[in-house]
Design an enzyme around this catalytic site. Structure first.
Site, short mmCIF file in Angstrom:
data_model
loop_
_atom_site.label_atom_id
_atom_site.label_comp_id
_atom_site.label_asym_id
_atom_site.label_seq_id
_atom_site.Cartn_x
_atom_site.Cartn_y
_atom_site.Cartn_z
N CYS A 22 -3.22 -2.59 -1.10
CA CYS A 22 -2.25 -3.53 -0.52
C CYS A 22 -1.82 -4.61 -1.52
CB CYS A 22 -2.80 -4.17 0.74
SG CYS A 22 -3.21 -2.95 2.00
N ARG A 41 -10.74 -1.00 1.50
CA ARG A 41 -10.03 -2.26 1.71
C ARG A 41 -10.98 -3.36 2.21
NH1 ARG A 41 -5.31 0.23 1.00
NH2 ARG A 41 -4.30 1.47 2.61
N LYS A 51 -5.52 -6.79 14.89
CA LYS A 51 -5.35 -5.36 14.60
C LYS A 51 -6.66 -4.75 14.14
CE LYS A 51 -3.00 -2.48 11.33
NZ LYS A 51 -2.19 -2.43 10.17
N SER A 66 -2.76 3.62 14.75
CA SER A 66 -2.58 5.07 14.71
C SER A 66 -3.76 5.86 15.26
CB SER A 66 -2.29 5.50 13.27
OG SER A 66 -3.32 5.08 12.40
N CYS A 75 0.81 -1.24 0.00
CA CYS A 75 0.00 0.00 0.00
C CYS A 75 0.84 1.28 0.00
CB CYS A 75 -1.01 0.00 1.14
SG CYS A 75 -0.25 -0.06 2.76
N LYS A 83 -6.82 -8.78 10.62
CA LYS A 83 -6.72 -7.35 10.39
C LYS A 83 -8.06 -6.85 9.86
CE LYS A 83 -4.13 -4.00 7.75
NZ LYS A 83 -3.01 -3.81 6.85
C1 PBG Z 1 -1.45 -1.79 5.56
C2 PBG Z 1 -1.24 -1.30 6.92
C3 PBG Z 1 -2.16 -0.55 7.66
C4 PBG Z 1 -1.55 -0.27 8.89
C5 PBG Z 1 -0.32 -0.90 8.90
N1 PBG Z 1 -0.14 -1.53 7.66
C6 PBG Z 1 -3.53 -0.16 7.46
C7 PBG Z 1 -4.21 0.14 6.22
O1 PBG Z 1 -3.99 1.23 5.65
O2 PBG Z 1 -5.01 -0.68 5.81
C8 PBG Z 1 -2.21 0.56 9.95
C9 PBG Z 1 -1.41 0.88 11.10
C10 PBG Z 1 -1.95 1.97 11.91
O3 PBG Z 1 -3.05 2.51 11.70
O4 PBG Z 1 -1.24 2.33 12.86
N2 PBG Z 1 -0.39 -2.40 5.03
#
Ligand code: PBG
Length: 319
Positions: free
Chosen positions: A126, A213, A244, A270, A118, A191
């Site tokens: 992704c 996604r 996650k 995040s 991504c 996830k």
């Molecule tokens: C996708 C990825 C994401 C996060 C880590 N790797 C999310 C996404 O955009 O689907 C999110 C991590 C975060 O929000 O701290 N490879």
């Protein structure tokens, strides 16, 4: 009477600590880094105050006072993106260079690398897109290439986060074929398609340019499906599995811990980080108390390892 006595005894902090049921130590925390090209770069991510884009020299500096931290998770922020995400598996890509430099200076630090497209594709998905759809099998080939390039540079674990079907198996096979039997797979197994990722997408500039996604990430109404995904990853060879986000998914962490006898990691993402930052409004004490409550809850639910943007601060708080 017993309850009253216990309450009184607990007034003494040292007794309270002695009988607490959940332990959180810096070794449980994994530090994420967003690595960029260049020298002496330190640029704050607007939506994630206190988190930066760092060039490799600054990552090395930053690690100097990472007290008690045993593991880091690397994300690369490439200079250029294209339709095939071809920066992702280059020998001298930013992550590959970072792994080498970090291992040289900190040889006992565990390096985990994010394996996804991504941040590298121009359309922010992704996987490889063909006719506006993700091509699962084409993507597997690229993910395997990325993983091998990270292993070659010296990564201890690769962390596939693309949620493609069969990604753990494809990566395990490619690693083994290339002589990297000892490199582990830290799988983003459960996830969810979450709204808590938005600040991260600013950090990686990886917002999907079309669609979302939801076709490859999990529906937040589902728990059984998450357990199926975890089971599948374990069967395909994952060494550590992840749930996650973390905070809105404590039930999933709990169920996973009850069901599987393999280390469980949780990603305190995040948006969860930014929410605490907003809530504490620059008050350091509030931030510490909120963060430690949340991280302890994630631990209590059953996570063995937690990825957190509070990172180094946790080491200081817990010392
Ligand atoms: C996708 C990825 C994401 C996060 C880590 N790797 C999310 C996404 O955009 O689907 C999110 C991590 C975060 O929000 O701290 N490879």
């Amino acid at each position: 009477m017993q309850a009253v006595r216990l309450r009184r005894l607990r007034e003494k902090d040292f007794i309270r600590d002695w009988i607490s049921e959940t332990e959180l130590y810096p070794k449980h925390i994994i530090l994420p880094y967003f690595v960029v090209e260049g020298r002496n770069v330190k640029k704050e991510i607007r939506s994630m105050p206190g988190v930066y884009h760092l060039s490799i020299d600054n990552v090395l500096k930053d690690l100097k006072d990472a007290y008690g931290i045993k593991a880091i998770l690397l994300f690369g922020v490439p200079k250029t993106k294209d339709a095939l995400g071809s920066e992702s598996y280059k020998k001298n890509g930013v992550v590959q260079k970072a792994i080498k430099a970090i291992k040289k200076e900190y040889n006992e630090l565990i390096i985990i690398t994010d394996v996804c497209l991504c941040g590298y594709t121009s359309y922010g998905h992704c996987g490889i897109v063909k006719n506006k759809r993700i091509d699962n099998d084409e993507t597997l080939k690229v993910l395997a290439k990325i993983a091998v390039s990270h292993a070659e540079a010296g990564a201890d674990f690769v962390a596939p986060s693309a949620m493609m079907d069969g990604q753990v198996k494809a990566i395990r096979q490619a690693l083994d074929e290339n002589g990297y039997q000892d490199v582990g797979i830290f799988a983003y197994s459960a996830k969810y398609a979450s709204n808590f990722y938005w600040p991260f997408r600013e950090a990686l500039d990886s917002r999907p340019r079309f669609g979302d996604r939801k076709s490859y990430q999990l529906d937040f109404r589902n728990a059984q499906e998450a357990l199926r995904e975890i089971k599948q990853d374990i069967d395909e060879g994952a060494d550590i599995v992840m749930v996650k986000p973390a905070l809105a998914y404590l039930d999933i962490i709990y169920r996973a811990k009850q069901k599987f006898n393999i280390p469980i990691a949780a990603y305190n993402v995040s948006g969860e980080y930014s929410a605490i930052k907003k809530l504490s409004e620059g008050d350091k004490m509030k931030e510490e108390e909120l963060a430690l409550e949340v991280l302890t809850a994630i631990k209590r639910a059953g996570a063995d390892l937690i990825i957190s943007y509070f990172g180094k601060k946790i080491g200081k708080w817990l010392c």
